[in-house]
Design an enzyme around this catalytic site. Structure first.
Site, PDB file in Angstrom:
ATOM      1  N   ASP A  89      48.675  38.098  29.996  1.00 44.61           N
ATOM      2  CA  ASP A  89      47.810  38.271  31.094  1.00 44.61           C
ATOM      3  C   ASP A  89      46.133  37.580  30.539  1.00 44.61           C
ATOM      4  OD1 ASP A  89      47.915  40.599  29.366  1.00 44.61           O
ATOM      5  OD2 ASP A  89      45.948  41.146  29.952  1.00 44.61           O
ATOM      6  N   ASN A  90      46.258  36.974  29.578  1.00 46.34           N
ATOM      7  CA  ASN A  90      44.869  36.308  28.972  1.00 46.34           C
ATOM      8  C   ASN A  90      45.468  34.829  28.710  1.00 46.34           C
ATOM      9  OD1 ASN A  90      43.658  38.817  28.956  1.00 46.34           O
ATOM     10  ND2 ASN A  90      43.964  39.073  26.868  1.00 46.34           N
ATOM     11  N   ARG A 105      30.929  35.183  35.095  1.00 45.88           N
ATOM     12  CA  ARG A 105      31.663  34.048  34.354  1.00 45.88           C
ATOM     13  C   ARG A 105      32.262  33.130  35.304  1.00 45.88           C
ATOM     14  NH1 ARG A 105      36.921  36.461  31.076  1.00 45.88           N
ATOM     15  NH2 ARG A 105      37.914  36.921  32.964  1.00 45.88           N
ATOM     16  N   GLY A 122      45.798  44.200  36.385  1.00 46.23           N
ATOM     17  CA  GLY A 122      44.793  43.704  37.300  1.00 46.23           C
ATOM     18  C   GLY A 122      43.358  43.719  36.692  1.00 46.23           C
ATOM     19  N   LYS A 133      32.416  40.400  35.350  1.00 46.79           N
ATOM     20  CA  LYS A 133      32.986  41.326  34.193  1.00 46.79           C
ATOM     21  C   LYS A 133      32.132  42.508  33.872  1.00 46.79           C
ATOM     22  CE  LYS A 133      35.810  40.523  30.250  1.00 46.79           C
ATOM     23  NZ  LYS A 133      36.275  39.602  29.329  1.00 46.79           N
TER      24      LYS A 133
HETATM   25  P1  AMP Z   1      41.588  42.847  28.579  1.00 43.48           P
HETATM   26  O1  AMP Z   1      41.668  43.503  27.120  1.00 43.48           O
HETATM   27  O2  AMP Z   1      40.229  42.260  29.019  1.00 43.48           O
HETATM   28  O3  AMP Z   1      42.537  41.587  28.362  1.00 43.48           O
HETATM   29  O4  AMP Z   1      42.058  43.910  29.607  1.00 43.48           O
HETATM   30  C1  AMP Z   1      43.471  44.301  29.697  1.00 43.48           C
HETATM   31  C2  AMP Z   1      43.325  45.266  30.906  1.00 43.48           C
HETATM   32  O5  AMP Z   1      42.564  46.305  30.813  1.00 43.48           O
HETATM   33  C3  AMP Z   1      42.953  44.478  32.165  1.00 43.48           C
HETATM   34  O6  AMP Z   1      43.882  44.847  33.339  1.00 43.48           O
HETATM   35  C4  AMP Z   1      41.621  45.038  32.179  1.00 43.48           C
HETATM   36  O7  AMP Z   1      41.132  44.979  33.684  1.00 43.48           O
HETATM   37  C5  AMP Z   1      41.611  46.476  31.873  1.00 43.48           C
HETATM   38  N1  AMP Z   1      40.408  47.092  31.308  1.00 43.48           N
HETATM   39  C6  AMP Z   1      39.931  46.624  30.001  1.00 43.48           C
HETATM   40  N2  AMP Z   1      38.710  47.400  29.969  1.00 43.48           N
HETATM   41  C7  AMP Z   1      38.747  48.242  31.211  1.00 43.48           C
HETATM   42  C8  AMP Z   1      37.752  48.993  31.509  1.00 43.48           C
HETATM   43  N3  AMP Z   1      36.500  49.551  30.807  1.00 43.48           N
HETATM   44  N4  AMP Z   1      37.790  49.654  32.780  1.00 43.48           N
HETATM   45  C9  AMP Z   1      38.838  49.495  33.308  1.00 43.48           C
HETATM   46  N5  AMP Z   1      39.800  48.581  33.039  1.00 43.48           N
HETATM   47  C10 AMP Z   1      39.625  48.052  31.896  1.00 43.48           C
HETATM   48 MG    MG Z   2      42.228  40.128  29.858  1.00 45.20          MG
END
Ligand code: AMP
Ligand code: MG
Length: 492
Positions: free
Chosen positions: A255-256, A179, A93, A116
Site C-alpha cells: 500500500d506504500n 501533500r 484505505g 494527511k
Molecule cells: P501507513 O502506516 O501510513 O502506511 O498506514 C497504514 C494504514 O493505517 C492506512 O490505511 C492508514 O490510513 C491507516 N492509519 C495510519 N494511522 C492512522 C490513524 N491515526 N488513524 C486512522 N488510520 C490510520
Molecule cells: Mg501508507
C-alpha cells in the site's frame, strides 16, 4: 471568503471522483480548533497555479487544516488494501488522509492535493485519523530533500498545526500535511478490487491508471501486460535512486508503493549514515524485511503482488496470463541492476564507456565502506577531491586506509579527465542529506520548544544538496560519536 478563495488559484478537475465511482468514500475533514500555518512551499504552490502569497496567511491555515474546502474540491478517502510486512489486509484505505482534489500544474501534469491527518474517514478502523506535528514535519523534510536530490517523490505543499492535541503515548501537537502527488494509486489499490474478485472495477482502475500515467500504453496489443512492464521499469529506476542516495523507506508495504513510480508515504524512513546493507532504522521492522539492501528484492516482491492483480485483465483465463506476467517480472532484476550500475558509475566519476570491471569497482568501494563502517555520503562526496589527486579527506574517513590504497589504483586508472569527473561527481554525490540527528533536532525544536528555526534552516540547506556552501559544515557531519543507535517510528 468565497471571492478570496477564487483568487487563491485552486482550479480543481477531479478525475478520480468523476471516473472511479465505487473506488472511494466521500468524506470531510475534521474541524481544527486553532489552525496555524507552519510551512508553505511557495515554489510548489506557484507550480500548481496557486497564489502562494495569498495562501501564506490565516486563510491558508483555514484551507490547509481542512477547515475550509476551496470551491471545486471534492474531498474523498480512497479505498485500498495491502500486504503489511507480508500479511495481506483486504481493507486499509485512507484512514487519516483525504484527497482534496486534482489540479493541473504549470507543466500540464495532473497532481493530487491530499491532506494527511485531517481526521476520521470510513477507512479509519480504530484510528483517530489524526497526525502529530513531528511526523508531519519529518515527511516535509524528507520528501523535499528527496525532490532536491532528483528522486521522484510526492512533495509537501504545507504543514499546518491544528491547535489540538493528538494522543499517542502522550499528548502531542496535532498537524495536517498537505501533500502533492502524481497520484495516490498504489499496488494496494489494485489489490483491494482483486481481493474482492471485482474484475469490472479492476478494469476501470487499470484503464484510468493507464490514461493518467502511461497513456501511450492504451494502443498496445495487451495494455495491462504493458502496464505491468512500465510500472516495473519505473520501480527499478526508483529503487536504484534510493540506493544511490542511501535512502531507506522503512515500510515498503504494497500500500506504500505508488503506481506512478514516486516515493510515497514517508513514515519510519531515514538515510544511511555508515554503510551497511543490513541497516534498519524502523523500530517495528524486527526482522529487517525492509533493510537498505532488501529494497530491490522487496520491490520485486511487491510487483509480483501487482502482477497477480492484473492476471484477469491480461488474459480471459488468468492461467494463460501467468507465463507472460512472469516473463515481465523477470526483467525487473536486469532493469534494476542496469539502473543501479549506471548510477554507481556516475557516483564513481566513470565518464568513459562502460567496462567489465565497473561492477567490481563499485562493489569494491562499497566493501571498503562496509568493512570499516564508513559514512556513505561523506565517502562518495570526498571521492571527487580524490579524483583530483587530493585524497587526504577520503583517507581520513578510514581508521585503516590500507584497503582503500589497494582499491584506488584500478579506479584512478579509469578517471581519464579528473576535473570533468570531479565536477560530475559533485553533481550526483550530495554533500547535504537529511542526517538523522539533524532531523531529530529540527523536530524536537519545533514540537517541544515551538521553535521552527532549525526546521526552516534544515529545509534551506537540503534544497541545494549538491552545492557546498561556507558556514554549513555542521550539516555535513555524522552524528556525534557515542550517539545511541538511531530508531524511527511509524508516522502515526
Ligand atoms: P501507513 O502506516 O501510513 O502506511 O498506514 C497504514 C494504514 O493505517 C492506512 O490505511 C492508514 O490510513 C491507516 N492509519 C495510519 N494511522 C492512522 C490513524 N491515526 N488513524 C486512522 N488510520 C490510520
Ligand atoms: Mg501508507
Amino acid at each position: 471568503m468565497l471571492d478570496l478563495s477564487r483568487e487563491l488559484g485552486f482550479r480543481f478537475d477531479n478525475s478520480y471522483a468523476r471516473d472511479l465511482p465505487g473506488c472511494y468514500a466521500p468524506a470531510t475533514a475534521a474541524p481544527a480548533p486553532a489552525p496555524r500555518l507552519i510551512a508553505l512551499n511557495h515554489d510548489l504552490a506557484a507550480e500548481l497555479g496557486l497564489n502562494a502569497a495569498a495562501l501564506d496567511s490565516p486563510v491558508g491555515a483555514e484551507i490547509f487544516s481542512g477547515n475550509y474546502a476551496p470551491p471545486g474540491a471534492a474531498p474523498l478517502a480512497q479505498a485500498y488494501a495491502g500486504h503489511q510486512f507480508g500479511h495481506f489486509v483486504p481493507q486499509l484505505g485512507d484512514g487519516r488522509a483525504l484527497l482534496l482534489g486534482e489540479v493541473i500544474n504549470a507543466n500540464g501534469q495532473r497532481r493530487d492535493i491530499q491532506f494527511k491527518g485531517s481526521g476520521r474517514t470510513p477507512f479509519s478502523r480504530g484510528g483517530d485519523g489524526k497526525a502529530a506535528l513531528g511526523p508531519v514535519l519529518r515527511e516535509y523534510i524528507l520528501g523535499e530533500a528527496m525532490h532536491a536530490l532528483g528522486v521522484p517523490t510526492t512533495r509537501a505543499l504545507a504543514a499546518t498545526a491544528t491547535g489540538e492535541s493528538v494522543y499517542r503515548e502522550s499528548p502531542l501537537p496535532g498537524a495536517v500535511l498537505t501533500r502533492v502527488a502524481a497520484s495516490h494509486i498504489r499496488v494496494g489499490t489494485f489489490q483491494f478490487f482483486a481481493a474482492r474478485g471485482d474484475t469490472a472495477k479492476l478494469k476501470l482502475l487499470a484503464d484510468y491508471t493507464i490514461a493518467r500515467h502511461y497513456p501511450h500504453l492504451a494502443a498496445e496489443p495487451n495494455p495491462y501486460l504493458a502496464l505491468l512492464a512500465a510500472v516495473a521499469r519505473r520501480q527499478a529506476a526508483l529503487i536504484a535512486r534510493w540506493m544511490h542516495v542511501g535512502f531507506i523507506h522503512g515500510v515498503m508495504n504494497t500500500d506504500n508503493m505508488a503506481i506512478s513510480g514516486e516515493t510515497i508515504d514517508y513514515g519510519p524512513c531515514a538515510f544511511l549514515d555508515s554503510y551497511h546493507p543490513a541497516t534498519v532504522f524502523s523500530s517495528i521492522d524486527h526482522r529487517g524485511r525492509y533493510a537498505y539492501g532488501q529494497q530491490p528484492p522487496i520491490a520485486r516482491w511487491n510487483l509480483t503482488r501487482f502482477a497477480e492483480t492484473l492476471l484477469p485483465l491480461i488474459a480471459a483465463d488468468p492461467q494463460d496470463a501467468i507465463a507472460p506476467a512472469t516473463a515481465v517480472l523477470e526483467t525487473f532484476s536486469d532493469d534494476y541492476e542496469a539502473a543501479w550500475l549506471a548510477g554507481m558509475r556516475s557516483k564513481l566519476g566513470l565518464l568513459d564507456a562502460p567496462a567489465t570491471g565497473d561492477l567490481a569497482l563499485a562493489n569494491g568501494f562499497l566493501a571498503l565502506l562496509e568493512n570499516q563502517s564508513i559514512d556513505y555520503t561523506q565517502a562518495f562526496r570526498t571521492l571527487s577531491a580524490a579524483a583530483l589527486g587530493e585524497d587526504a579527506p577520503l583517507r581520513a574517513l578510514f581508521p585503516d586506509p590500507a584497503p582503500y590504497h589497494s582499491w584506488a589504483p584500478a579506479w584512478r586508472a579509469r578517471i581519464v579527465d579528473p576535473p570533468a569527473s570531479a565536477r560530475a561527481m559533485d553533481a550526483v554525490n550530495p554533500i547535504y542529506i537529511p542526517r538523522n540527528h539533524l532531523v531529530e533536532a529540527a523536530l524536537s525544536a519545533a514540537v517541544d520548544h515551538n521553535d521552527l528555526a532549525p526546521f526552516q534552516a534544515l529545509l534551506a540547506v537540503l534544497a541545494q544538496p549538491f552545492t557546498a556552501r561556507p558556514g554549513l559544515e555542521s550539516y555535513t557531519e555524522a552524528a556525534p560519536r557515542g550517539s545511541a543507535p538511531y530508531r524511527t517510528f511509524c508516522g502515526t
